[in-house]
Design an enzyme around this catalytic site. Sequence first.
Site, short mmCIF file in Angstrom:
data_model
loop_
_atom_site.label_atom_id
_atom_site.label_comp_id
_atom_site.label_asym_id
_atom_site.label_seq_id
_atom_site.Cartn_x
_atom_site.Cartn_y
_atom_site.Cartn_z
N CYS A 339 0.32 -4.98 9.73
CA CYS A 339 0.61 -6.18 8.79
C CYS A 339 1.43 -7.19 9.48
CB CYS A 339 1.56 -5.03 7.83
SG CYS A 339 1.64 -5.96 6.15
N HIS A 421 -2.08 -0.44 6.49
CA HIS A 421 -1.31 0.76 7.17
C HIS A 421 -2.04 1.76 6.94
CE1 HIS A 421 2.69 -1.64 7.17
NE2 HIS A 421 2.07 -2.41 6.08
#
Length: 488
Positions: A339, A421
Amino acid sequence: MQAPAALIAGCTSDAGKSVLVAGMCRLLARRGVRVAPFKAQNMSNNCAVTLDGGEIGRAQALQALACGLEPDVSFNPVLLKPGSDHTSQVVVKGKADGHVSALTYRSRRKALRGVVAETLSELRQQYDVVLCEGAGSPAEVNLRESDIANMGLAELANLPVVVAGDIDRGGVLAHFVGTHAILSPEDRARITGFIVNKFRGDVSLLTPGLDVVREHTGVPVLGVVPFIPGLWIDAEDSLGTVAGASVGPASAPLGTETLSVAAIRLPRVSNATDIEALACEPGVQVQWTVDPSVVARADLVVLPGSKSTVADLKWLRERGLDDVLENRAARGLPLIGICGGFQMLCTTITDSVESAAGTVNGLGVFDTDIEFADKKTLVSHPDGCYEVHNGQVVRSSEAPFITEPEEEGARRGMLIGTHRHGCLENDQVRRELLSEVAAAVGRDGFKASSDTSFAAERLRQVDLLADAVEEHLAGPALAQATGIEQLG
C-alpha cells in the site's frame, strides 16, 4: 425490547479493553449467544474493510471474528485515522467524511451523537447481547461534554460501565480510585465493577489492595485476568508496533536456518497484519525497526502501509533508510512494499489530497507513477485481501505482482509492490514467497512449513482470550455488573 449491553472502559489507552471485549464476545459465542461488538468511536490507522466497502477499526474486526460475524460498519460507526499529530480523517459508517483537528472535532462529535445512538439501538434490536468498548479513558473530564465513546455513550444508552486497568503498567489501584473520584456523581454511579488486567504473580498478594479499592469507591473488583504470554495478533493501534520489538512467537525453525524479516516502523504505520502473518511461520524472525543497519542485514524487508505516504517518505529519507532500500533494490534483495510502502517505492507520487505536496520523487525502485484521487479505493476481495488507499497507479512499465483475476501491483524478481493488504495471510502465497526469499539469499537450510494456518492462529488467539475470561472473570459478579446473565 432491546438486548442487554454494557460498556467496557479502561483507565488508560491500551489497558486491554479490546482484548477483554473480544474474549467476552468469544465466550458468549461459544455458549450459543448471538453477540455483537460495538465501539462508538475509535482512533486507529489499523482498519479492516467490510464486505460492502466500508472501514472499521481492526480491533472491531477481530471482535467480529470472535462473535462469528463478518466485519460490519455498525460495529464501529466513527473511526478517526490520524494523518499527522494535529489532524485526523473522520470515517462515519464506513465512509470518509472530512478531516478534523482535536479542537474542531469537539463540536463535530456532538453532531455524531445521533449516529452513535441510532447504530447501537439497531444492534440491540438485532442481537441477544451487545458488548461495547470504550476509547481512551472515561476520566478525561475535559472532554466529557462532547463525549460519545465513554461516559457519554453510557448516558446516551443507559449502560452499566466496567472499568479495566492494566496492572502491568503499575499504579492500577490508584487508577481505579482516581478514575472513580474524578467523575461526576452521575457518571460515577454508572460504574458497576473494575477488572484488573495483565496480572503476573500470586493473586493473594493483590487481594488487600482490591479490598481498599472497594472501601474507597464502593465498587467491587470483578476479577483479575492474568497476563497472557504469546498474545500478539491484530494490534489495536500503533502502541502495538514498537521499533525494536519482535513480532509473534518466533517459533523454532523446521530446518537448520532461520529467515530474518525487518519491518520498517513508519511513524504513521497502518494495517500491519501482513507482518503478523509472516511472524506466525516457524523459523521466521520478524522485527519492527527504524535502524538502517538492521534493514541492510535482513533477509526480507517489508515497507508497510502508511496513513501519510509523503510525510513518511520524507521521514525515511531523514533516517537514511532510503539509501539502504535503494541499495537492496539495486542488488535484487527481497523487498516488499505494501500500500503506502508500495507507493514510496515508485518513481513519482502526485498528491494534492492527503499531503497537498504536489509531485514528489519516490524511491524509484519501480518504474511506476502514483497519483492520489479524491475518492478512496475501498475493496474487500473474495480471496480475503483488501484495499484502502487514495493513491492510484497511473503509469507503470513493471510486470504485475498479481495476475488474476485482474493485474495489480509490480514485481521484478524479489522486488514486490502491491496495494492489497492480506496477500501474506494466504498460507500458500506466504509459504511460496518465503521459499523464494530463502533461495534468493542463500538460506538453503530454511524449510517452509506445510501446515501453518494464519486464520487458525488468529482464531486460536481469540480462544485464548475467551479461556482467560471464562476462568478468571466470568461468574455471578460479572453477570450482575454488566446486566448480561450469560456472562455468569
